[in-house]
Scaffold this motif. Structure first.
Motif, PDB file in Angstrom:
ATOM      1  N   ARG A   1       0.831  -1.200   0.000  1.00  0.00           N
ATOM      2  CA  ARG A   1       0.000   0.000   0.000  1.00  0.00           C
ATOM      3  C   ARG A   1       0.866   1.251   0.000  1.00  0.00           C
ATOM      4  O   ARG A   1       1.714   1.451   0.877  1.00  0.00           O
ATOM      5  CB  ARG A   1      -0.930  -0.006   1.207  1.00  0.00           C
ATOM      6  CG  ARG A   1      -1.724   1.282   1.404  1.00  0.00           C
ATOM      7  CD  ARG A   1      -2.927   1.035   2.268  1.00  0.00           C
ATOM      8  NE  ARG A   1      -3.894   0.179   1.581  1.00  0.00           N
ATOM      9  CZ  ARG A   1      -4.806  -0.570   2.205  1.00  0.00           C
ATOM     10  NH1 ARG A   1      -4.857  -0.576   3.521  1.00  0.00           N
ATOM     11  NH2 ARG A   1      -5.647  -1.316   1.503  1.00  0.00           N
ATOM     12  N   ASP A   2       0.651   2.101  -0.993  1.00  0.00           N
ATOM     13  CA  ASP A   2       1.313   3.398  -1.118  1.00  0.00           C
ATOM     14  C   ASP A   2       0.234   4.459  -0.881  1.00  0.00           C
ATOM     15  O   ASP A   2      -0.705   4.582  -1.664  1.00  0.00           O
ATOM     16  CB  ASP A   2       1.919   3.536  -2.515  1.00  0.00           C
ATOM     17  CG  ASP A   2       2.724   4.817  -2.678  1.00  0.00           C
ATOM     18  OD1 ASP A   2       2.596   5.732  -1.837  1.00  0.00           O
ATOM     19  OD2 ASP A   2       3.470   4.927  -3.666  1.00  0.00           O
ATOM     20  N   GLN A   3       0.374   5.205   0.194  1.00  0.00           N
ATOM     21  CA  GLN A   3      -0.682   6.138   0.603  1.00  0.00           C
ATOM     22  C   GLN A   3      -0.161   7.569   0.654  1.00  0.00           C
ATOM     23  O   GLN A   3       0.936   7.823   1.158  1.00  0.00           O
ATOM     24  CB  GLN A   3      -1.222   5.738   1.977  1.00  0.00           C
ATOM     25  CG  GLN A   3      -2.293   6.663   2.526  1.00  0.00           C
ATOM     26  CD  GLN A   3      -2.899   6.110   3.794  1.00  0.00           C
ATOM     27  OE1 GLN A   3      -3.538   5.057   3.788  1.00  0.00           O
ATOM     28  NE2 GLN A   3      -2.682   6.798   4.898  1.00  0.00           N
ATOM     29  N   THR A   4      -0.953   8.498   0.134  1.00  0.00           N
ATOM     30  CA  THR A   4      -0.618   9.917   0.146  1.00  0.00           C
ATOM     31  C   THR A   4      -1.803  10.700   0.692  1.00  0.00           C
ATOM     32  O   THR A   4      -2.951  10.438   0.331  1.00  0.00           O
ATOM     33  CB  THR A   4      -0.295  10.424  -1.272  1.00  0.00           C
ATOM     34  OG1 THR A   4       0.817   9.690  -1.792  1.00  0.00           O
ATOM     35  CG2 THR A   4       0.045  11.911  -1.258  1.00  0.00           C
ATOM     36  N   ASP A  56      -2.798   0.256  -4.235  1.00  0.00           N
ATOM     37  CA  ASP A  56      -2.518  -1.071  -3.693  1.00  0.00           C
ATOM     38  C   ASP A  56      -2.141  -2.043  -4.802  1.00  0.00           C
ATOM     39  O   ASP A  56      -2.672  -1.963  -5.920  1.00  0.00           O
ATOM     40  CB  ASP A  56      -3.753  -1.629  -2.971  1.00  0.00           C
ATOM     41  CG  ASP A  56      -4.162  -0.803  -1.760  1.00  0.00           C
ATOM     42  OD1 ASP A  56      -3.328  -0.018  -1.280  1.00  0.00           O
ATOM     43  OD2 ASP A  56      -5.312  -0.955  -1.304  1.00  0.00           O
ATOM     44  N   SER A  57      -1.261  -2.974  -4.481  1.00  0.00           N
ATOM     45  CA  SER A  57      -0.916  -4.046  -5.423  1.00  0.00           C
ATOM     46  C   SER A  57      -0.569  -5.303  -4.639  1.00  0.00           C
ATOM     47  O   SER A  57      -0.002  -5.231  -3.542  1.00  0.00           O
ATOM     48  CB  SER A  57       0.255  -3.630  -6.318  1.00  0.00           C
ATOM     49  OG  SER A  57       1.409  -3.342  -5.543  1.00  0.00           O
ATOM     50  N   ARG A  58      -0.906  -6.448  -5.213  1.00  0.00           N
ATOM     51  CA  ARG A  58      -0.630  -7.739  -4.580  1.00  0.00           C
ATOM     52  C   ARG A  58       0.587  -8.394  -5.237  1.00  0.00           C
ATOM     53  O   ARG A  58       0.942  -8.057  -6.373  1.00  0.00           O
ATOM     54  CB  ARG A  58      -1.850  -8.648  -4.685  1.00  0.00           C
ATOM     55  CG  ARG A  58      -3.093  -8.094  -4.005  1.00  0.00           C
ATOM     56  CD  ARG A  58      -4.261  -9.069  -4.092  1.00  0.00           C
ATOM     57  NE  ARG A  58      -5.502  -8.468  -3.626  1.00  0.00           N
ATOM     58  CZ  ARG A  58      -5.925  -8.472  -2.366  1.00  0.00           C
ATOM     59  NH1 ARG A  58      -5.189  -9.062  -1.441  1.00  0.00           N
ATOM     60  NH2 ARG A  58      -7.076  -7.919  -2.038  1.00  0.00           N
ATOM     61  N   PRO A  59       1.223  -9.329  -4.547  1.00  0.00           N
ATOM     62  CA  PRO A  59       2.415  -9.986  -5.107  1.00  0.00           C
ATOM     63  C   PRO A  59       2.119 -10.674  -6.438  1.00  0.00           C
ATOM     64  O   PRO A  59       0.990 -11.076  -6.721  1.00  0.00           O
ATOM     65  CB  PRO A  59       2.785 -11.000  -4.022  1.00  0.00           C
ATOM     66  CG  PRO A  59       2.199 -10.458  -2.764  1.00  0.00           C
ATOM     67  CD  PRO A  59       0.941  -9.770  -3.170  1.00  0.00           C
TER      68      PRO A  59
END
Length: 749
Positions: A304-307, A340-343
């Protein structure tokens, strides 16, 4: 198992020079007498009763509590939600995982029911099973909490109340005659090994300059491992890695004042899809054998990359000798975004939890112009405020289902989540309020009008954009009036009686109107026919304030508040009994509906005492409520308890001050009763299990140096002193962290 991956976070290049610094812009509270907080600067702010200044908390107008800078410093909280959890009637909702917390006020726990503003900008994030506020506490000057729907200044929602967050100013930190200064701060928390480093620089123009500007720049970094429960087990994927910054410029321009602020936070971490949850299920031995231990764990979560970003302009014009003019202009924009991204090893599509990859952004732009005129008619003093507002909210969502790349009905994998649609909501509003003061009586009537337009964005996937299934993303409109009446009577110099009554409403949010299901489901259609959700709110009580109460120079304040809320046509998803028994079921039934409503009521008691050597705060809150019928069956003859009612709670703080040594220290106890008034129907959607009562104890101490160490400060606090294992009711069966020892060192440069 720990995944202590620490990403490199790039934030606010203008603050790069502050990296060696660390800061907490705070108020001097122990060694020097603290100045009282400045008066609120909102248009037509009601005249405040005399403020009683207490260590940590100040009591202002009835129904309103302000958390001061020294209380923020004392608690050393990780989030704003944790900071407010000690107030009566306010409860943390969700988990202790970063990004997994929202707030509940007086039994209202939905994001749209608790309004939050940061420097005048609306904040809120309604993504499913996520937190709602991402504001770094180190950048905050003070927080004001006004409980209940008791102001025409804010419309369309906020039934639980309004939380006003103010960022720090250079003027709060600069000493008399000082032009340039800085603060560095280093902190450590034992429970998760959290390391806090922050710094700020603050400056102002030289005396005699044409423009007496002030400027503040601050940067804060937090890095930690996983949190630990009282039994010693790790709270998987609860590590925090965040960077936050603040730039603030103040320009006095003749008889006006202009303030510009930019606040930004960024975090990256592995996290479960639903941040509001407890333990992540461990991988099976077969999964570990197939993928390896690390990859098997990561298949349970996502990256998760959150801004979170807020920009605000505030201008105030108060010409001398012109009581009819007090003009304020506010412009703001806000962004909350998660990517968001999953493996890569994931093979399932996770359609119900945002797929292999997802993006969600919430953008708000707001305009507000107001004027407050002060004048007299006969023996009555008036403060007449008029205001116009406009707000534009835009929500963009997208997810990728990598198993559907050959399916045209899913737009080859790229679509908006059907349960989290994209769209816009525009609001145009106007209000007026007149505070009439006649001797010891004050009467404040207010009237507000809102017009709300809500439009959906047609889904890219034909499966969820099918007119035959009732998928209709066209604009819908709601409008109406809100009224409020406030009465106060100063019966004695120390005692004031107050009463508030209000009626207001909210339009359905984008999710409620445009969430859909496929044509094959039982309720596939958009919910364009939803009515407004309305509330009738009552609040009353008495306030007692007295100086020199037990000894010379001390101060005591106590407030008793009773409240009652009656909500009509509350909006909820359609579950259980879809239509009234004996009624034919219509085709293409919408997914949301209006329920008959619910009622809640409660009582709060707050007391504050401050003397030269001692201080104490005590509060108690109790409330109850019930639905008409139930969420599943609105036609049921048996009412069900409200799910979001917090358990009875008492908080007691007792401490002492030793000014000659620069020390303040004390104890805090939080006593929470069991919550057993929960729905007895086990299949009620979103119902929470009953919870046991508990008591948590903590200690705190602060030392302010003197002489050569006058610019040095130490803060020590211990949360959950006896390492109790507890599950707060509104935490949804999530265990609270165990003992946590927090130490911070602040050095003024």
């Amino acid at each position: 198992m720990r995944f202590d991956h620490r990403p490199s976070l790039r934030l606010l290049p203008l603050l790069a020079a502050l990296a060696p610094l660390t800061a907490q812009a705070d108020s001097d509270a122990t060694a020097r007498p603290a100045a009282p907080p400045p008066a609120a600067t909102s248009a037509a702010a009601p005249a405040e009763l005399p403020t009683v200044r207490v260590y940590g908390i100040s009591s202002i107008t009835p129904g309103t509590t302000r958390i001061t800078p020294d209380e923020i410093e004392r608690q050393q909280a990780l989030t704003v939600q944790q900071l407010l959890d000690n107030l009566p009637g306010v409860d943390l909702n969700g988990s202790w995982r970063p990004g997994g917390q929202s707030l509940n006020i007086w039994g209202f726990g939905d994001v749209e029911d608790v309004r939050v503003q940061l420097d005048g900008a609306n904040k809120g994030f309604e993504k499913y099973r996520q937190g709602s506020i991402f504001i770094e506490p180190e950048l905050i000057k003070r927080i004001t909490v006004d409980k209940g729907a008791h102001s025409v200044r804010y419309g369309n929602g906020g039934f639980g109340g309004t939380i006003l967050v103010e960022s720090k100013d250079a003027s709060d930190l600069l000493r008399p005659g000082e032009r340039l200064g800085g603060l560095v701060k280093l902190g450590y928390a034992s429970n998760d090994g959290q390391r806090i480093s922050s710094g700020s620089v603050f400056t102002r123009a030289a005396p005699g300059s044409a423009v007496a500007w002030e400027f503040l720049a601050a940067l804060t970094a937090r890095d930690s491992g996983n949190q630990t429960r009282a039994d010693g087990s790790e709270y998987e994927f609860s590590a925090s890695h965040s960077r936050s910054g603040l730039l603030k410029l103040t320009l006095p321009l003749g008889e006006s004042r202009l303030t510009l602020s930019h606040i930004e936070g960024r975090s990256k971490a592995w996290s479960p899809f639903a941040a509001k949850r407890d333990e992540v299920p461990a991988p099976t031995p077969a999964e570990i054998a197939r993928y390896g231990e690390r990859e098997a764990w990561l298949r349970k979560v996502l990256w998760r990359d959150q801004t979170d970003r807020t920009q605000a302009l505030q201008w105030r014009y108060t010409p001398a000798g012109q009581p009819l003019l007090d003009v304020q202009l506010k412009l703001s924009q806000s962004l909350s975004q998660q990517d968001d991204s999953r493996p890569d090893s994931i093979t399932s599509d996770f359609a119900a939890s945002l797929g292999k990859e997802s993006h969600a952004s919430y953008r708000d732009r707001q305009f507000e112009l107001s004027n407050t005129a002060s004048f007299a008619t006969a023996a009555v003093q008036h403060q007449l405020a008029l205001d116009v507002q406009a707000q534009h909210h835009k929500r963009d969502t997208l997810m990728f289902l990598h198993t559907r790349t050959a399916d045209a009905s899913y737009n080859y994998g790229w679509l908006q989540p059907y349960y989290m649609p994209s769209g816009t909501q525009r609001t145009v509003s106007g209000w007026l309020e007149d505070r009439l003061q006649w001797g010891d009586f004050s009467l404040t009537p207010g009237l507000r009008y809102d017009h709300v337009s809500t439009a959906g964005k047609p889904n890219f996937a034909p499966r969820y954009n099918d007119p035959a299934a009732g998928h209709d993303y066209r604009e819908v409109e709601h409008d109406g009036w809100s009224q409020h009446l406030s009465l106060a009577w100063r019966a004695t110099p120390e005692t004031t009686l107050f009463a508030d009554a209000g009626r207001t409403w909210r339009a359905p949010v984008i999710d409620e109107v445009f969430e859909v299901q496929s044509a094959a489901s039982s309720a596939p259609a958009t919910s364009r026919s939803l009515r407004k959700e309305r509330v009738t709110a009552l609040r009353g009580g008495l306030k007692y304030e007295r100086g020199n109460w037990l000894s010379a120079g001390d101060a005591f304040a106590a407030t008793l508040t009773l409240f009652r809320n009656r909500v009509h046509d509350n909006i909820h998803k359609r579950f259980g009994v879809f239509v009234e028994p004996g009624t034919a079921r219509p085709p293409n039934m919408p997914f949301y509906r209006n329920l008959p409503g619910y009622e809640s009521q409660g009582v709060e008691v707050e007391t504050h005492y401050d003397a030269r050597r001692y201080f104490a705060n005590a509060s108690l809150a109790w409330m109850e409520g019930e639905h008409k019928g139930s969420i599943r069956d609105p036609w049921a003859t048996k009412n069900q308890p409200l799910i979001d009612i917090g358990a009875p709670k008492a908080v007691l703080v007792v401490g002492g001050k030793w000014p000659s040594a620069g020390i303040a220290a004390g104890w805090q106890g939080k006593f929470v009763a069991a919550q057993t008034k929960v729905p007895d129907d086990e299949v009620v959607p979103y119902a929470l299990p009953a919870s046991k009562g508990y008591a948590l104890h903590g200690l705190f101490a602060q030392w302010q140096g003197s002489g050569r160490l006058a610019d040095t400060k130490l803060n020590l606090s211990v949360d959950n002193l006896f390492n109790r294992s507890v599950q707060p009711y509104l935490a949804e069966a999530v265990y609270a962290p165990g003992r946590n020892i927090k130490l911070t060192l602040t050095q003024r440069l």
